[in-house]
Design a protein around this motif. Structure first.
Motif, short mmCIF file in Angstrom:
data_model
loop_
_atom_site.label_atom_id
_atom_site.label_comp_id
_atom_site.label_asym_id
_atom_site.label_seq_id
_atom_site.Cartn_x
_atom_site.Cartn_y
_atom_site.Cartn_z
N GLN A 500 -14.21 16.28 -27.32
CA GLN A 500 -13.82 16.77 -26.00
C GLN A 500 -13.28 15.66 -25.11
OE1 GLN A 500 -17.01 18.97 -24.12
NE2 GLN A 500 -17.61 19.95 -26.03
N SER A 501 -13.65 14.41 -25.38
CA SER A 501 -13.24 13.30 -24.53
C SER A 501 -12.88 12.10 -25.40
CB SER A 501 -14.36 12.94 -23.56
OG SER A 501 -14.02 11.83 -22.76
N LEU A 502 -11.64 11.62 -25.28
CA LEU A 502 -11.17 10.47 -26.06
C LEU A 502 -10.53 9.46 -25.12
CD1 LEU A 502 -10.56 9.05 -28.76
CD2 LEU A 502 -8.46 10.41 -28.90
N ASP A 503 -11.09 8.27 -25.06
CA ASP A 503 -10.56 7.21 -24.19
C ASP A 503 -10.30 5.98 -25.03
OD1 ASP A 503 -9.88 5.42 -22.21
OD2 ASP A 503 -11.53 5.96 -20.87
N LEU A 504 -9.03 5.66 -25.22
CA LEU A 504 -8.60 4.47 -25.97
C LEU A 504 -7.80 3.53 -25.08
CD1 LEU A 504 -7.38 6.23 -29.26
CD2 LEU A 504 -9.64 5.35 -28.76
N SER A 505 -7.92 3.67 -23.78
CA SER A 505 -7.08 2.94 -22.84
C SER A 505 -7.38 1.45 -22.84
CB SER A 505 -7.26 3.51 -21.43
OG SER A 505 -8.61 3.36 -21.00
N GLN A 506 -6.39 0.67 -22.38
CA GLN A 506 -6.50 -0.77 -22.17
C GLN A 506 -6.94 -1.50 -23.44
OE1 GLN A 506 -7.72 -2.22 -18.30
NE2 GLN A 506 -8.05 -0.11 -17.58
N ASN A 507 -6.19 -1.23 -24.51
CA ASN A 507 -6.32 -1.96 -25.76
C ASN A 507 -4.94 -2.47 -26.16
OD1 ASN A 507 -9.18 -1.85 -27.09
ND2 ASN A 507 -8.91 0.19 -26.20
N THR A 521 -8.67 21.12 -30.66
CA THR A 521 -8.58 22.25 -29.72
C THR A 521 -9.57 22.16 -28.57
OG1 THR A 521 -10.03 23.51 -31.18
CG2 THR A 521 -7.67 23.81 -31.46
N PHE A 522 -10.62 21.31 -28.69
CA PHE A 522 -11.60 21.18 -27.61
C PHE A 522 -11.32 19.97 -26.72
CE2 PHE A 522 -14.23 23.47 -30.84
CZ PHE A 522 -14.36 24.64 -30.13
N LEU A 523 -10.28 19.22 -27.02
CA LEU A 523 -10.02 17.97 -26.30
C LEU A 523 -9.63 18.29 -24.85
CD1 LEU A 523 -9.99 14.92 -26.82
CD2 LEU A 523 -7.52 15.10 -27.20
N ALA A 524 -10.50 17.92 -23.92
CA ALA A 524 -10.26 18.20 -22.50
C ALA A 524 -9.86 16.96 -21.72
CB ALA A 524 -11.51 18.81 -21.88
N TYR A 525 -10.11 15.78 -22.30
CA TYR A 525 -9.80 14.52 -21.59
C TYR A 525 -9.21 13.54 -22.60
CZ TYR A 525 -10.41 10.14 -19.01
OH TYR A 525 -10.21 8.93 -18.39
N LEU A 526 -8.07 12.99 -22.26
CA LEU A 526 -7.41 12.00 -23.13
C LEU A 526 -6.86 10.89 -22.27
CD1 LEU A 526 -6.25 11.20 -25.95
CD2 LEU A 526 -4.16 12.42 -25.29
N ASN A 527 -7.17 9.64 -22.64
CA ASN A 527 -6.63 8.49 -21.92
C ASN A 527 -6.16 7.47 -22.95
OD1 ASN A 527 -5.94 6.43 -20.20
ND2 ASN A 527 -7.87 6.43 -19.06
N LEU A 528 -4.84 7.37 -23.08
CA LEU A 528 -4.21 6.40 -23.99
C LEU A 528 -3.44 5.35 -23.21
CD1 LEU A 528 -2.79 8.89 -26.67
CD2 LEU A 528 -5.00 7.74 -26.66
N GLN A 539 3.78 17.37 -28.66
CA GLN A 539 3.83 18.53 -27.78
C GLN A 539 3.08 19.70 -28.43
OE1 GLN A 539 5.52 18.21 -24.59
NE2 GLN A 539 5.26 16.12 -25.35
N GLY A 540 2.28 20.38 -27.64
CA GLY A 540 1.53 21.51 -28.16
C GLY A 540 0.04 21.29 -28.04
N GLY A 541 -0.72 22.34 -28.30
CA GLY A 541 -2.17 22.24 -28.23
C GLY A 541 -2.63 21.78 -26.86
N GLN A 542 -3.69 20.97 -26.84
CA GLN A 542 -4.22 20.47 -25.58
C GLN A 542 -3.29 19.46 -24.90
OE1 GLN A 542 -6.43 22.89 -25.03
NE2 GLN A 542 -7.71 21.36 -24.04
#
Length: 627
Positions: A500-507, A521-528, A539-542
């Motif tokens: 639901q939450s994936l944060d890979l920022s600042q790498n 399909t459950f990913l509500a938060y993404l930070n790349l 493009q597509g999905g969440q």
């Protein structure tokens, strides 16, 4: 009630007890009997004038008020109307029941709506009626008024109930000072005053009235009690005094209370060092929670073989030194939370030998070095949450590291399973932790057993992410931000089907964003953001729902939601988009607009509910948000 037939003797009906000598109905137990509808004052129930015991708990009386006719059942010794959707003012006639030994009106707080805005109903008890109740019911042994809105101080006469064994007044909006003499009633076994945030006063010096042999549970959580910490009676098994204004040091005499199974002193203003004897004073101690105080010095180093310790939480203090190796003797340990201290140590590899460890939190300390060793056996088979954030851990993550994390590998069939929470086996205590989830710091007041999280953020890890991390299919939160990870984002992350939450920022991630992430399909938060990613954004999905801030700082990324267009207008779109069964005229743009509108409306409603009904939100979802 299938057995209730007009042509049969009512004394043979389920839930009915009759006097064998005269046939009078003396007991009626209809708990959890699917009774629905209003409880009316003209009910034939009130003609049963010989009733001694009446239990109507766990039914649905449709927001009825309690009829005053209950006061005419003068022979009642036991009355239980708990959890039955009753509301309104408790009638003064209840105090006429002078023979009552047990009165339970608890947990009638509920959400109620009829064609309009939600409303919240509860029972109310006036101060004058409470005083009459206490004065007239001199035989009371059990008084349970949880979630009854009292909104006043308690009468001093409460301390005159000399037969009282159990008193429960949680969530009652109590005011003023609690009558301290109530604590020393001669037969009292359990007191629950939790969540009366305007209840003040000082705790008595229990040791001055010893010996006591009856007290089992003393629950004083979330009030404004102040003063020094008293030593509870030696018989006490469960002592909760968290979220108060207690000050001073923990007296070493606490270790004389060797019947303790739960000791929770979290969120106070206690100082000094945690007594060393707390490591070995009781083989029955299951929970030791000293979270969020002002403790200093080192942890107890005296944990013993055969210990029952299941939870050790000393987070948010100023504990220093190293993790005591004697903890390896605590074979039942499930929760170890040492976060937000000033400890200085290497990663405790030896913890892998603890077979039950589920929660490991070392965040915000001075730990350093690698988190693996070539001589380790890669244990942690039951680990649900690991939080190593805000330390100085360094090095690479080996591919073998995650192969033994079995609890994160398995899929448990969550849809049909009943929610379960991490708690001690008695049910008196439930674990809580603070996590970063979806960009917010959240306090999980209760931890679902299906909650799986890894947080390695704000360290000095480097190298590529091993593909084996993509096998942790139970992961809900993954935070690897603010490190020096490099290489591509593993395409195996597309296997993290619960994420639901994936944060890979600042790498320093390179290459394109894997198309496989669209399947989450459950990913509500993404930070790349703030990496070195290139090419078109999938493009597509969440991915339709993410803002440009999720991708900013990657100068060679292109495509929606960024303003930078891709060359030849070629932006990869999930094949799922073209396999719709809605027909050729189906417009995905309308879906995105509708989804966005729904999201905005949902957030607005959520903000209103949380801001105006914070009390209900915390009680219902057991989550506190920290801004």
């Amino acid at each position: 009630m299938k057995s209730w037939k007009a042509d049969s003797d009512c004394c043979s009906w389920d839930g009915v007890t009759c006097d064998p000598e005269n046939g009078h109905v003396v007991g009626l137990n209809l708990t959890n009997s699917w009774l629905n509808g209003r409880l009316n004052s003209n009910s034939t129930l009130f003609s049963l004038r010989h009733l001694h015991k009446l239990n109507l708990a766990l039914n649905n009386f449709s927001s009825s008020t309690i009829p005053s006719q209950f006061g005419h059942l003068a022979r009642l010794t036991h009355l239980n109307l708990s959890r039955s959707f009753l509301s309104g003012q408790i009638p003064s006639e209840i105090s006429w029941l002078s023979n009552l030994v047990s009165l339970d009106l608890s947990y009638n707080y509920f959400k109620y709506f009829v064609g309009g805005p939600d409303d919240f109903k509860d029972l109310n008890l006036r101060r004058i009626d409470l005083e009459a109740l206490v004065q007239n019911m001199t035989y009371l042994r059990e008084l349970h008024l949880d979630e009854v809105n009292i909104s006043s101080s308690l009468p001093q006469s409460l301390a005159n109930l000399s037969s009282l064994t159990s008193l429960s007044l949680s969530w009652g909006s109590l005011l003023g000072e609690f009558p301290s003499n109530t604590f020393v009633l001669p037969k009292i076994q359990a007191i629950d005053l939790t969540y009366n945030e305007d209840l003040a006063g000082f705790l008595p010096k229990f040791r001055s009235v010893l010996p006591w042999k009856n007290m089992i549970s003393l629950d004083l959580r979330s009030n404004k009690l102040q003063g020094s910490l008293p030593i509870p009676p030696l018989s006490t098994q469960y002592f909760f005094a968290s979220n108060n204004n207690l000050t001073g040091r923990i007296p070493s005499l606490i270790c004389k209370v060797n019947s303790l199974q739960v000791l929770d002193l979290s969120n106070n203003h206690l100082i000094g060092q945690i007594p060393q004897c707390l490591g070995n004073f009781s083989s029955s101690l299951s929970v030791l929670n000293m979270r969020s105080n002002n403790f200093q010095g080192i942890l107890p180093e005296t944990f013993i073989k055969g210990s029952s310790l299941r939870t050790l939480d000393v987070s948010l203090n100023r504990i220093e030194g190293k993790i005591p190796r004697s903890l390896v003797k605590c074979r039942l340990l499930e929760v170890l939370n040492l976060g937000n201290n000033i400890m200085n140590d290497i990663f405790p590899f030896w913890l892998e030998s603890l077979p039950e460890l589920k929660i490991l939190i070392l965040r915000a300390n001075g730990f350093q070095g690698p988190i693996w060793d070539s001589h380790t056996n890669f244990g942690f088979s039951k680990l649900h949450v690991i939080d190593l954030s805000h330390n100085n851990f360094s090095g690479r993550l080996p591919s073998e590291y995650f192969k033994t994390w079995n609890a994160m590998l398995m899929v448990h069939g969550k849809i049909n399973s009943k929610p379960e929470y991490m708690a001690d086996h008695s049910g008196y205590y439930e674990d809580s932790i603070t996590v970063m989830n979806k960009g917010l710091e959240m306090e999980l007041v209760k931890i679902l057993t299906i909650f799986i999280a890894i947080d390695l953020s704000n360290n000095r890890f480097c190298g590529e992410i091993p593909n084996t991390m993509g096998n942790l299919k139970e992961l809900i939160v993954l935070n690897l931000s603010r490190n020096s990870f490099t290489g591509p984002i593993p395409s195996s992350f597309g296997n993290l089907i619960e994420l639901q939450s994936l944060d890979l920022s600042q790498n320093k991630f390179l290459g394109e964003i894997p198309q496989q992430l669209i399947s989450l399909t459950f990913l509500a938060y993404l930070n790349l953001s703030q990496n070195q990613l290139i090419g078109p954004i999938p493009q597509g999905g969440q991915f339709w729902t993410f803002q440009s801030s999720s991708f900013e700082g990657n100068l060679e990324l292109c495509g929606s939601p960024l303003l930078m267009k891709c060359e030849n207008n070629e932006t990869p779109i999930s094949t799922l988009s073209y396999e719709s069964s809605f027909g050729e005229g189906f417009n995905w743009k309308a879906v995105v607009i509708g989804y966005a509108c729904g999201l905005v409306i949902g957030l607005l409603i959520g903000h209103v509910v949380i801001s105006r009904r914070a009390h209900w939100f915390m009680k219902t979802f057991r989550v506190k948000l920290h801004r």
